[in-house]
Write an enzyme that holds these catalytic residues in place. Structure first.
Site, PDB file in Angstrom:
ATOM      1  N   ASP A  34       0.857  -1.184   0.000  1.00  0.00           N
ATOM      2  CA  ASP A  34       0.000   0.000   0.000  1.00  0.00           C
ATOM      3  C   ASP A  34       0.892   1.233   0.000  1.00  0.00           C
ATOM      4  O   ASP A  34       1.971   1.228   0.564  1.00  0.00           O
ATOM      5  CB  ASP A  34      -0.849   0.080   1.280  1.00  0.00           C
ATOM      6  CG  ASP A  34      -1.579  -1.210   1.562  1.00  0.00           C
ATOM      7  OD1 ASP A  34      -2.097  -1.788   0.598  1.00  0.00           O
ATOM      8  OD2 ASP A  34      -1.623  -1.621   2.731  1.00  0.00           O
ATOM      9  N   GLU A  94       3.286  -0.917   9.417  1.00  0.00           N
ATOM     10  CA  GLU A  94       4.109  -0.054   8.567  1.00  0.00           C
ATOM     11  C   GLU A  94       5.553  -0.530   8.412  1.00  0.00           C
ATOM     12  O   GLU A  94       6.322   0.090   7.690  1.00  0.00           O
ATOM     13  CB  GLU A  94       4.109   1.375   9.116  1.00  0.00           C
ATOM     14  CG  GLU A  94       2.728   2.013   9.180  1.00  0.00           C
ATOM     15  CD  GLU A  94       2.030   2.060   7.832  1.00  0.00           C
ATOM     16  OE1 GLU A  94       2.693   2.236   6.810  1.00  0.00           O
ATOM     17  OE2 GLU A  94       0.801   1.856   7.813  1.00  0.00           O
ATOM     18  N   ASP A 117      -1.513  -1.617  14.243  1.00  0.00           N
ATOM     19  CA  ASP A 117      -1.725  -0.899  12.989  1.00  0.00           C
ATOM     20  C   ASP A 117      -1.909   0.551  13.410  1.00  0.00           C
ATOM     21  O   ASP A 117      -2.969   0.935  13.905  1.00  0.00           O
ATOM     22  CB  ASP A 117      -2.973  -1.429  12.260  1.00  0.00           C
ATOM     23  CG  ASP A 117      -3.125  -0.768  10.894  1.00  0.00           C
ATOM     24  OD1 ASP A 117      -2.401   0.215  10.623  1.00  0.00           O
ATOM     25  OD2 ASP A 117      -3.966  -1.236  10.107  1.00  0.00           O
ATOM     26  N   LEU A 151      -2.240   3.429  11.952  1.00  0.00           N
ATOM     27  CA  LEU A 151      -3.311   4.238  11.346  1.00  0.00           C
ATOM     28  C   LEU A 151      -3.982   3.425  10.260  1.00  0.00           C
ATOM     29  O   LEU A 151      -3.492   3.344   9.134  1.00  0.00           O
ATOM     30  CB  LEU A 151      -2.730   5.541  10.777  1.00  0.00           C
ATOM     31  CG  LEU A 151      -3.685   6.722  10.803  1.00  0.00           C
ATOM     32  CD1 LEU A 151      -4.288   6.957  12.170  1.00  0.00           C
ATOM     33  CD2 LEU A 151      -2.990   7.971  10.330  1.00  0.00           C
ATOM     34  N   GLU A 196      -4.700  -6.355  12.701  1.00  0.00           N
ATOM     35  CA  GLU A 196      -6.079  -5.900  12.589  1.00  0.00           C
ATOM     36  C   GLU A 196      -7.065  -6.917  13.167  1.00  0.00           C
ATOM     37  O   GLU A 196      -7.873  -6.593  14.037  1.00  0.00           O
ATOM     38  CB  GLU A 196      -6.417  -5.621  11.106  1.00  0.00           C
ATOM     39  CG  GLU A 196      -5.677  -4.410  10.575  1.00  0.00           C
ATOM     40  CD  GLU A 196      -5.541  -4.366   9.052  1.00  0.00           C
ATOM     41  OE1 GLU A 196      -5.607  -5.423   8.404  1.00  0.00           O
ATOM     42  OE2 GLU A 196      -5.361  -3.263   8.513  1.00  0.00           O
TER      43      GLU A 196
HETATM   44  P1  AHM Z   1     -11.224  -2.283   0.523  1.00  0.00           P
HETATM   45  O1  AHM Z   1     -10.885  -0.911   0.049  1.00  0.00           O
HETATM   46  O2  AHM Z   1     -10.588  -3.359  -0.276  1.00  0.00           O
HETATM   47  O3  AHM Z   1     -12.689  -2.481   0.691  1.00  0.00           O
HETATM   48  O4  AHM Z   1     -10.536  -2.427   1.959  1.00  0.00           O
HETATM   49  C1  AHM Z   1     -11.017  -1.735   3.068  1.00  0.00           C
HETATM   50  C2  AHM Z   1     -10.297  -2.230   4.274  1.00  0.00           C
HETATM   51  C3  AHM Z   1     -10.782  -1.577   5.533  1.00  0.00           C
HETATM   52  O5  AHM Z   1     -11.727  -2.385   6.175  1.00  0.00           O
HETATM   53  C4  AHM Z   1      -9.529  -1.418   6.327  1.00  0.00           C
HETATM   54  O6  AHM Z   1      -9.632  -0.322   7.181  1.00  0.00           O
HETATM   55  C5  AHM Z   1      -8.482  -1.203   5.277  1.00  0.00           C
HETATM   56  O7  AHM Z   1      -8.935  -1.875   4.139  1.00  0.00           O
HETATM   57  C6  AHM Z   1      -7.160  -1.783   5.646  1.00  0.00           C
HETATM   58  O8  AHM Z   1      -6.186  -1.290   4.811  1.00  0.00           O
HETATM   59  P2  AHM Z   1      -5.045  -0.337   5.410  1.00  0.00           P
HETATM   60  O9  AHM Z   1      -4.481  -1.056   6.603  1.00  0.00           O
HETATM   61  O10 AHM Z   1      -4.064  -0.246   4.291  1.00  0.00           O
HETATM   62  O11 AHM Z   1      -5.639   0.981   5.772  1.00  0.00           O
HETATM   63 MG    MG Z   2      -4.631  -1.505   8.334  1.00  0.00          MG
END
Ligand code: AHM
Ligand code: MG
Length: 332
Positions: A70, A100, A118, A120, A278
């Protein structure tokens, strides 16, 4: 102003609440309490930074990618630094693994605990002023305090968590945590700079009418159970709510009753959500509040982690709803 209003108590602050819980254990040395306070303090700093995100140039991507590929955003990085620093300076955590970073950091102290965090979550929502969150799990380290930390200290099952919590930076900021004896929620009182107990002994309604899923990806979901289940939900008059910010979606379902689903997809064949950062923390909280959390065949909390950044499908929320989803899967 009426006299009675002036005299209204402000309630129990998080610090006093933690202290009162510690006093219930005469042999407790207070390390876990201090650790929770360190996390709370860091969350206040992160909250401050989130609130001024539009004012100073700390929004947007930092131009790096984290382990899962990401885009890292500046605030993710700041939050990671804030939590790591608070925990390392606090001295009660022996180390930290964060979403991270690729691997764990050993604080090289005598701390008994390790933290998976996690810092943020939901960071793609930062730029659009949508709620985001912090998710944390606390474990007792497996190896002897004072020695080098190993992966083993972090690769623990969710059932081993001694405490877990989340912070929701939403219309108000809340810290919700459990030490395995129920769940309590605290709202941040900005003028006092204190978290105040606002949701004592939180209970997730056993039933509900909300489902939360990124339905756009439905054709990618390899498991036909999901489609069947959602069709049933629609027939039963459910409503769909999906923020795309895990803490916010889970918190809403904790209050109103509902189910959150993140299955395996063709993009994420093993699910998207990280077990250590998470899923485990949220599963413990939701179970402690009376709900359920499963990967479709096993309790999330009983999954044996094999990798620090391992992901899993997750279905979590009100007991009856998760049970009914599992019932659908048996109809295969
Ligand atoms: P999506 O965009 O595939 O639906 O994913 C959403 C999910 C959320 O539930 C979560 O907060 C987030 O992806 C986790 O990703 P990150 O840790 O990169 O914020
Ligand atoms: Mg996350």
């Amino acid at each position: 102003m009426e006299r009675s209003r002036i005299a209204l108590p402000i309630g129990i602050t998080l610090d006093r609440f933690i202290k009162s819980k510690q006093d219930e254990y005469p042999n407790a040395a207070g390390e876990l309490s201090q650790l929770l306070r360190d996390i709370a303090l860091a969350s206040k700093v992160v909250n401050r930074e989130i609130n001024k995100a539009g004012l100073v140039d700390i929004m947007g991507y930092i131009g790096q990618q984290n382990e899962a590929g990401d885009e890292q955003q500046k605030l993710d990085v700041l939050a990671h630094i804030r939590f790591s620093r608070a925990l390392s300076k606090g001295g009660e955590a022996a180390g930290i693994i964060s979403e991270e970073t690729e691997t764990f950091t050993d604080f090289k102290n005598k701390g008994k605990y390790v933290v998976a965090i996690d810092p943020l979550d939901g960071s793609s929502n930062i730029d659009v002023n949508v709620s985001i969150g912090t998710i944390f799990s606390i474990y007792k380290r497996k190896t002897k305090p004072g020695t080098k930390l190993t992966k083993k200290d972090f690769l623990q099952k969710g059932t081993e968590q001694v405490a877990a919590g989340y912070v929701l930076y939403g219309s108000s900021t809340m810290l919700v945590y459990t030490t395995g004896k129920g769940v309590n929620g605290f709202t941040y009182e900005t003028t006092l700079g204190e978290y105040v107990l606002s949701h004592p002994q939180m209970k997730c309604p056993s039933d509900g009418k909300i489902y939360s899923i990124n339905e756009a990806g439905l054709q990618q979901y390899s498991d036909p159970t999901i489609e069947r289940y959602l069709t049933q939900c629609k027939k039963d008059g459910f409503t769909a709510r999906y923020i795309g910010s895990l803490v916010a979606d889970i918190h809403r379902n904790m209050i109103k009753g509902g189910i959150f689903l993140y299955p395996a997809t063709s993009k994420y064949p093993k699910g998207k959500l990280r077990l250590l950062f998470e899923c485990n923390a949220l599963a413990l909280i939701v179970e402690q509040a009376g709900g359920l959390a499963t990967n479709g065949s096993k309790r999330i909390l009983e999954m044996e982690p094999t990798g620090l950044h391992q992901t899993t499908p997750m279905y979590i929320g009100s007991k009856q709803l998760v049970k009914s989803l599992l019932g659908q899967s048996k109809k295969k």
